[in-house]
Design a protein around this motif. Structure first.
Motif, short mmCIF file in Angstrom:
data_model
loop_
_atom_site.label_atom_id
_atom_site.label_comp_id
_atom_site.label_asym_id
_atom_site.label_seq_id
_atom_site.Cartn_x
_atom_site.Cartn_y
_atom_site.Cartn_z
N TRP A 1 1.22 -1.22 -0.40
CA TRP A 1 -0.10 0.08 -0.14
C TRP A 1 0.86 1.26 -0.14
O TRP A 1 1.83 1.42 0.41
CB TRP A 1 -1.05 -0.07 1.09
CG TRP A 1 -2.20 -0.82 1.25
CD1 TRP A 1 -2.04 -2.52 1.91
CD2 TRP A 1 -2.98 -1.19 0.89
NE1 TRP A 1 -3.07 -2.89 1.94
CE2 TRP A 1 -4.02 -1.68 0.25
CE3 TRP A 1 -3.49 -0.04 -0.80
CZ2 TRP A 1 -5.06 -2.40 -0.36
CZ3 TRP A 1 -4.84 -0.51 -1.77
CH2 TRP A 1 -5.08 -1.85 -0.91
N ASP A 2 0.33 2.15 -1.12
CA ASP A 2 1.16 3.76 -0.61
C ASP A 2 1.30 4.00 0.74
O ASP A 2 2.34 4.92 0.82
CB ASP A 2 -0.04 4.32 -1.79
CG ASP A 2 0.72 4.24 -3.32
OD1 ASP A 2 1.00 3.15 -3.53
OD2 ASP A 2 -0.33 5.45 -3.62
N ASN A 3 0.78 4.00 1.35
CA ASN A 3 0.39 4.70 3.00
C ASN A 3 1.68 3.86 3.15
O ASN A 3 1.53 3.90 5.04
CB ASN A 3 -0.81 5.13 3.84
CG ASN A 3 -1.41 3.31 4.12
OD1 ASN A 3 -1.21 2.38 3.69
ND2 ASN A 3 -2.67 3.74 4.20
N GLY A 4 1.78 2.61 3.82
CA GLY A 4 2.55 1.87 4.17
C GLY A 4 2.15 0.88 5.09
O GLY A 4 2.61 -0.63 5.71
N ASP A 5 0.44 0.83 4.63
CA ASP A 5 -0.42 -0.11 5.83
C ASP A 5 0.11 -1.57 5.50
O ASP A 5 0.60 -1.44 4.08
CB ASP A 5 -2.04 -0.24 5.83
CG ASP A 5 -2.49 0.68 6.31
OD1 ASP A 5 -1.64 1.82 7.07
OD2 ASP A 5 -3.57 1.16 6.08
#
Length: 164
Positions: A91-95
């Protein structure tokens, strides 16, 4: 360089100039906004998400997926990619990647340029991977992006004095 920056700025102004509907998920407090047009690639979708203080949506579980499907049917970019390492989606947000909803026969193991993921209306509620730009003269996927803004980001209506 100046022309490219101007074109990107105009693209952003065109895609976010109309205030899109903002829907808050009561389960996580995040705000979701469908932003862009049917002619934008994933790179413009990511730029627009960042400009709004968010990122392309990270769908972490079946409940969040159901909320998104109920409120945003159709096709749009989401924030999943294997552009850094083929076959390893993040995921782009690091999740962490704890949930997936791939269309049958996806992700495309035989298409190494298919690095970015979109919600695919052909198999409703499921995901497909595609290239950032139309490959080999094909059309690829062009469409809006679903932006997720975390609850930690303040969203105030009216002037800031009312937010105290």
């Amino acid at each position: 360089m100046r022309i490219a920056s101007f074109v990107l700025l105009v693209a952003l102004m065109v895609t976010v100039s109309v205030a899109p509907a903002q829907i808050v998920n009561p389960a996580n407090g995040h705000t979701y906004i469908l932003v862009g047009s049917s002619t934008q690639n994933v790179l413009v979708a990511k730029f627009n998400a960042n400009a709004l203080g968010g990122y392309l949506v990270a769908i972490n579980d079946p409940a969040e997926d159901a909320f998104i499907q109920a409120n945003f049917p159709g096709s749009y970019w989401i924030g999943l990619s294997d552009s850094a390492s083929e076959g390893t989606f993040v995921w782009d947000n690091g999740d962490p990647l704890t949930y997936t909803a791939w269309c049958p026969s996806e992700p495309s193991a035989t298409a190494p340029n298919h690095d970015f993921v979109f919600m695919d209306s052909v198999c409703p509620g499921q995901w497909n991977d595609q290239s950032a730009t139309p490959p080999w003269g094909g059309t690829g996927f062009l469409g809006p992006g679903l932006v997720e803004i975390p609850s930690a980001t303040p969203h105030y209506q009216g002037n800031s004095a009312e937010a105290s």
